[in-house]
Design an enzyme around this catalytic site. Structure first.
Site, PDB file in Angstrom:
ATOM      1  N   SER A   1      35.279  42.229  40.450  1.00  0.00           N
ATOM      2  CA  SER A   1      36.019  42.050  39.198  1.00  0.00           C
ATOM      3  C   SER A   1      36.029  43.381  38.443  1.00  0.00           C
ATOM      4  O   SER A   1      35.462  44.369  38.911  1.00  0.00           O
ATOM      5  CB  SER A   1      35.400  40.941  38.368  1.00  0.00           C
ATOM      6  OG  SER A   1      34.082  41.286  38.073  1.00  0.00           O
TER       7      SER A   1
ATOM      8  N   ASP B   1      47.165  36.942  33.409  1.00  0.00           N
ATOM      9  CA  ASP B   1      46.176  35.892  33.154  1.00  0.00           C
ATOM     10  C   ASP B   1      46.441  34.722  34.092  1.00  0.00           C
ATOM     11  O   ASP B   1      47.099  33.752  33.741  1.00  0.00           O
ATOM     12  CB  ASP B   1      46.282  35.456  31.684  1.00  0.00           C
ATOM     13  CG  ASP B   1      45.018  34.751  31.237  1.00  0.00           C
ATOM     14  OD1 ASP B   1      44.047  34.732  32.017  1.00  0.00           O
ATOM     15  OD2 ASP B   1      45.005  34.220  30.116  1.00  0.00           O
TER      16      ASP B   1
ATOM     17  N   GLU C   1      47.805  38.459  41.556  1.00  0.00           N
ATOM     18  CA  GLU C   1      47.547  37.341  40.664  1.00  0.00           C
ATOM     19  C   GLU C   1      48.666  36.317  40.785  1.00  0.00           C
ATOM     20  O   GLU C   1      49.844  36.670  40.821  1.00  0.00           O
ATOM     21  CB  GLU C   1      47.512  37.902  39.230  1.00  0.00           C
ATOM     22  CG  GLU C   1      46.742  37.093  38.269  1.00  0.00           C
ATOM     23  CD  GLU C   1      45.240  37.372  38.285  1.00  0.00           C
ATOM     24  OE1 GLU C   1      44.768  38.181  39.123  1.00  0.00           O
ATOM     25  OE2 GLU C   1      44.541  36.765  37.468  1.00  0.00           O
TER      26      GLU C   1
ATOM     27  N   LYS D   1      43.633  52.233  35.893  1.00  0.00           N
ATOM     28  CA  LYS D   1      43.034  52.604  37.168  1.00  0.00           C
ATOM     29  C   LYS D   1      43.218  54.105  37.402  1.00  0.00           C
ATOM     30  O   LYS D   1      44.254  54.654  37.023  1.00  0.00           O
ATOM     31  CB  LYS D   1      43.712  51.844  38.318  1.00  0.00           C
ATOM     32  CG  LYS D   1      43.580  50.339  38.197  1.00  0.00           C
ATOM     33  CD  LYS D   1      44.424  49.591  39.221  1.00  0.00           C
ATOM     34  CE  LYS D   1      44.284  48.085  38.994  1.00  0.00           C
ATOM     35  NZ  LYS D   1      45.183  47.278  39.807  1.00  0.00           N
TER      36      LYS D   1
ATOM     37  N   CYS E   1      43.655   4.207  21.379  1.00  0.00           N
ATOM     38  CA  CYS E   1      43.700   2.954  20.634  1.00  0.00           C
ATOM     39  C   CYS E   1      44.532   1.990  21.482  1.00  0.00           C
ATOM     40  O   CYS E   1      45.690   2.277  21.783  1.00  0.00           O
ATOM     41  CB  CYS E   1      44.374   3.157  19.278  1.00  0.00           C
ATOM     42  SG  CYS E   1      44.823   1.587  18.516  1.00  0.00           S
TER      43      CYS E   1
HETATM   44  S1  IVH Z   1      42.569  45.114  39.836  1.00  0.00           S
HETATM   45  C1  IVH Z   1      38.256  45.606  41.820  1.00  0.00           C
HETATM   46  N1  IVH Z   1      44.698  44.718  38.411  1.00  0.00           N
HETATM   47  O1  IVH Z   1      41.433  40.575  36.636  1.00  0.00           O
HETATM   48  C2  IVH Z   1      39.032  44.715  40.950  1.00  0.00           C
HETATM   49  N2  IVH Z   1      43.063  43.008  38.455  1.00  0.00           N
HETATM   50  O2  IVH Z   1      38.181  40.933  36.417  1.00  0.00           O
HETATM   51  C3  IVH Z   1      40.473  44.889  41.223  1.00  0.00           C
HETATM   52  N3  IVH Z   1      43.693  41.020  37.179  1.00  0.00           N
HETATM   53  O3  IVH Z   1      39.910  39.347  39.514  1.00  0.00           O
HETATM   54  C4  IVH Z   1      41.277  44.124  40.279  1.00  0.00           C
HETATM   55  N4  IVH Z   1      45.650  41.745  36.489  1.00  0.00           N
HETATM   56  O4  IVH Z   1      42.226  38.543  39.016  1.00  0.00           O
HETATM   57  C5  IVH Z   1      43.523  44.209  38.808  1.00  0.00           C
HETATM   58  N5  IVH Z   1      46.680  44.519  37.230  1.00  0.00           N
HETATM   59  C6  IVH Z   1      45.517  44.002  37.628  1.00  0.00           C
HETATM   60  C7  IVH Z   1      45.084  42.715  37.249  1.00  0.00           C
HETATM   61  C8  IVH Z   1      43.845  42.255  37.672  1.00  0.00           C
HETATM   62  C9  IVH Z   1      44.796  40.730  36.474  1.00  0.00           C
HETATM   63  C10 IVH Z   1      42.543  40.088  37.333  1.00  0.00           C
HETATM   64  C11 IVH Z   1      42.107  39.913  38.751  1.00  0.00           C
HETATM   65  C12 IVH Z   1      40.649  40.254  38.796  1.00  0.00           C
HETATM   66  C13 IVH Z   1      40.276  40.251  37.352  1.00  0.00           C
HETATM   67  C14 IVH Z   1      39.269  41.345  37.124  1.00  0.00           C
END
Ligand code: IVH
Length: 670
Positions: A83, A117, A172, A291, A427
């Site tokens: 995560s 989300d 996602e 990132k 009810c």
């Molecule tokens: S990158 C190494 N990019 O957020 C982790 N995650 O806590 C790589 N999420 O489990 C995740 N949008 O479900 C990444 N643009 C995005 C994201 C994303 C949502 C979620 C994903 C992950 C959680 C991270």
């Protein structure tokens, strides 16, 4: 067509459908109409039925669902699914950048993305074909939900271009707002409890056993991470663009779903932009992800135990304030559901004054351990209604009383009930509890039911308070003098209303049945019941077994129908409505034959000559009855393409005669 030709045609149609699916769901730029698409799909379904040896796991026909997953297998992730570390302030982002700079002594390019989300998913592709989709689970192992993921139109089943032979893509899956609202509106109509938010609904949907329901729920996706790709890719941004070329729905620069920047200012600008703009997105995001772009630099930075050092999430502040709980009151909905409401000392939150917040149900009050006069934290999240997320224990008065959920209805004092497995109290006094009685009248007159014009909720309120109407049957004794005496009722409106009430006597039986407001009996179920039993007396008499034999009627609906007719006051209302001339039996289509007299027939799959509904009608016109599931009582199973394997198995096990569409046509025309 011989087998060889069929194989070629199946491939041609599959490619064509994959292309048009991509244009529609990924590019949002369709080239053909929905009808043309459906016709191509139908053609493919028919061919696959005739030549099942060429029907592949990744055929576009899988999009409509049908496969059932009895148990979701546990799968160990090839690459752990980590995560992100979260941050809640701009300062934390600056600290993160400074930390990174200590390890990387060169220019750093950042990629900013939306934090969707939804539910994280890892999808494996081999030779360009989707082979497996697994949930995040605990990060080490997740669940195999491939059948359900195949129904999500924006996820390609087959890739295009120069894709690697074996890799995984992560992203996602989420439920767009529109779909979420539509689903809840449908649930409200049939008295089902509502889903709390799109994320939980997406997550629950992906764990459904029946992929057909998943297919109907309109889930969507964005994919953003490649794993196991030994390509000459330099970094994350390039990987995302490549994935886009292979047919994935990926974030694009053109709408700022993804952006490259070299500076902290660029990152902040992206954050500020989306903090405002997020409310205009068709789906929910809960933050921004930043990132480091270069794979080389990512490698140098490495990971902590739980998350990569090269990425960070910025979570949007849910607007949160603290205020005093003044009182908990209880609302009674149209279906009798009781919702506790926290009345609060008014406070400004996200630009509006908040005075009330929903507490959902008794469990929620228990979970918060709510006491009289507590100071509570209120948040405005994705939901429109603010919610209480916690209690400030330090400010609690020692002697304050715990909030106990009420035992009797605040409107009619009837003792409340809570059914097994349900979170909501109800009810049970459906006919005489004022909000329920008024709600039932509103439902009865609604457009899809009796369609009585000119009777808004205010007029119903007025008529009800003056005791001119207590239930729907009283509508039919209203007269001009009574109406004209109401505030704001002009002569013309009164006459129109009376005319509309009179016209409602022509509304067909299935809509009258729907209008009665039996819990869980929506429009479709009402139609099925009307068709099966023909008139109200047969429905009233129907045994539980007979009810569940009916197409699309399960245990819950059957029990609800029986309970409704056990209530004397409902029977009385129906009797009155009948006497006023409302339709309580279906207008019989002419019978064609009695060839299926006494026979129960189950239809499953898709067909060449007739639609499923047309076949069902034919069954009835020839004296038969439609069954919903294969059981010992079933006489015939008409099997089409893509039928549920469970039905086929059951029919074989029970020795039930299985007919093709042609055989069925022969049977009724012999
Ligand atoms: S990158 C190494 N990019 O957020 C982790 N995650 O806590 C790589 N999420 O489990 C995740 N949008 O479900 C990444 N643009 C995005 C994201 C994303 C949502 C979620 C994903 C992950 C959680 C991270």
């Amino acid at each position: 067509m011989n087998a060889e030709q069929a194989k070629i045609e199946i491939e041609r149609l599959s490619d064509l459908l994959n292309r048009h699916n991509y244009l529609y769901y990924v590019e949002s730029n369709p080239e053909i109409s929905d009808y043309e698409f459906d016709m191509l799909l139908l053609k493919l379904q028919e061919l696959e039925k005739e030549f099942p040896q060429f029907a592949s796991e990744n055929s576009p026909t899988k999009r409509v669902g049908g496969d059932i997953t009895k148990k979701f297998e546990t799968i160990v992730h090839r690459f752990p699914m980590l995560s992100l570390s979260n941050s809640y302030s701009e300062e934390e982002i600056t600290d993160w950048e400074n930390r990174i700079k200590k390890t990387i002594d060169e220019d750093i390019e950042f990629v900013c993305e939306l934090k969707y989300d939804g539910v994280a998913i890892g999808i494996q592709y081999k030779n360009g074909e989707l082979v497996r989709a697994v949930t995040r689970g605990d990060g080490e192992k997740g669940e195999d939900i491939t059948n359900n993921v195949r129904t999500i139109r924006s996820i390609p089943l087959k890739l295009k271009g120069d894709f690697p032979a074996d890799f995984e893509i992560r992203g996602e899956i989420f439920m767009p707002q529109k779909q979420f609202q539509k689903l809840n509106a449908e649930r409200e109509e049939i008295g089902e409890t509502l889903f709390a938010n799109p994320r939980n609904t997406a997550s629950g949907t992906l764990k459904l056993q029946d992929s057909k329901i998943v297919a109907d729920r309109g889930l969507d996706s964005y994919l953003y991470g490649l794993y196991g790709v030994n390509h000459n890719l330099n970094g994350h941004f390039e990987a995302v663009s490549k994935a886009g070329n292979w047919g994935f729905k990926v974030p694009l620069e053109k709408n700022r779903f993804i952006e490259r920047t070299n500076s902290i200012e660029g990152i902040m600008d992206f954050i500020h932009f989306w903090d405002k703009e997020r409310e205009n997105l068709p789906f929910e995001i809960d933050g921004i992800v930043i990132k480091v772009n270069s794979y080389n630099q990512q490698q140098k930075l490495g990971f902590t135990a739980k998350s990569p050092r090269w990425a960070i999430a910025f979570k949007f502040k849910a607007n949160r304030v603290e205020t005093k709980l003044l009182e908990v009151t209880y609302q009674v909905g149209r279906t009798g559901a009781i919702t506790p409401v926290a009345n609060l000392e008014p406070i400004l939150l996200g630009g509006t004054t908040v005075k009330r917040a929903s507490l959902h149900n008794a469990d929620q009050i228990e979970k918060l351990d709510l006491h009289q006069g507590d100071f509570v934290f209120v948040e405005k999240g994705g939901e429109i209604i603010p919610k209480i997320v916690g209690v400030n224990d330090e400010k609690r008065e020692q002697a304050s009383q715990k909030i106990e959920f009420i035992e009797n209805c605040p409107e009619c004092q009837t003792k409340l009930i809570r059914r097994d497995g349900e979170a909501q109290h109800y009810c049970p006094n459906e006919n005489y509890c004022p909000p329920q009685a008024k709600g039932r009248i509103e439902h009865f007159i609604s457009r899809k039911a009796l369609n009585i014009d000119g009777l808004g909720s205010e007029t119903i309120e007025l008529l009800y308070s003056k005791e001119l109407i207590k239930n729907v049957s009283d509508l039919y004794v209203l007269n001009f003098d009574q109406l004209i005496n109401l505030e704001r009722m002009a002569e013309k409106s009164a006459n129109n209303l009376l005319k509309s009430i009179e016209n409602s006597k022509l509304i067909p039986f299935e809509r009258v049945l729907f209008g009665l407001g039996i819990r869980y009996v929506g429009e479709t179920v009402a139609k099925k019941l009307a068709r099966q039993f023909k008139n109200i007396d047969e429905i009233i008499k129907a045994s539980y077994e007979e009810l569940i034999e009916t197409d699309e009627i399960g245990e819950k609906i059957a029990i609800s129908v029986q309970q409704f007719f056990l209530d004397e006051s409902n029977l009385e209302i129906i009797k009155k409505l009948k006497d006023f001339g409302l339709k309580f039996k279906i207008e019989e289509k002419e019978k064609i034959s009695a060839k299926l007299e006494g026979k129960i027939v189950v239809v499953s799959g898709t067909f060449e000559t007739f639609s499923r509904d047309e076949l069902k009608e034919l069954i009835e016109q020839n004296g038969g009855k439609n069954g919903s599931s294969v059981s010992g009582k079933t006489d015939y199973l008409i099997a089409g393409a893509n039928m549920g394997p469970a039905k086929l198995k059951a029919a074989n096990a029970l020795g039930i005669k299985i007919l093709s569409e042609d055989e069925f046509i022969k049977l009724i025309s012999s």
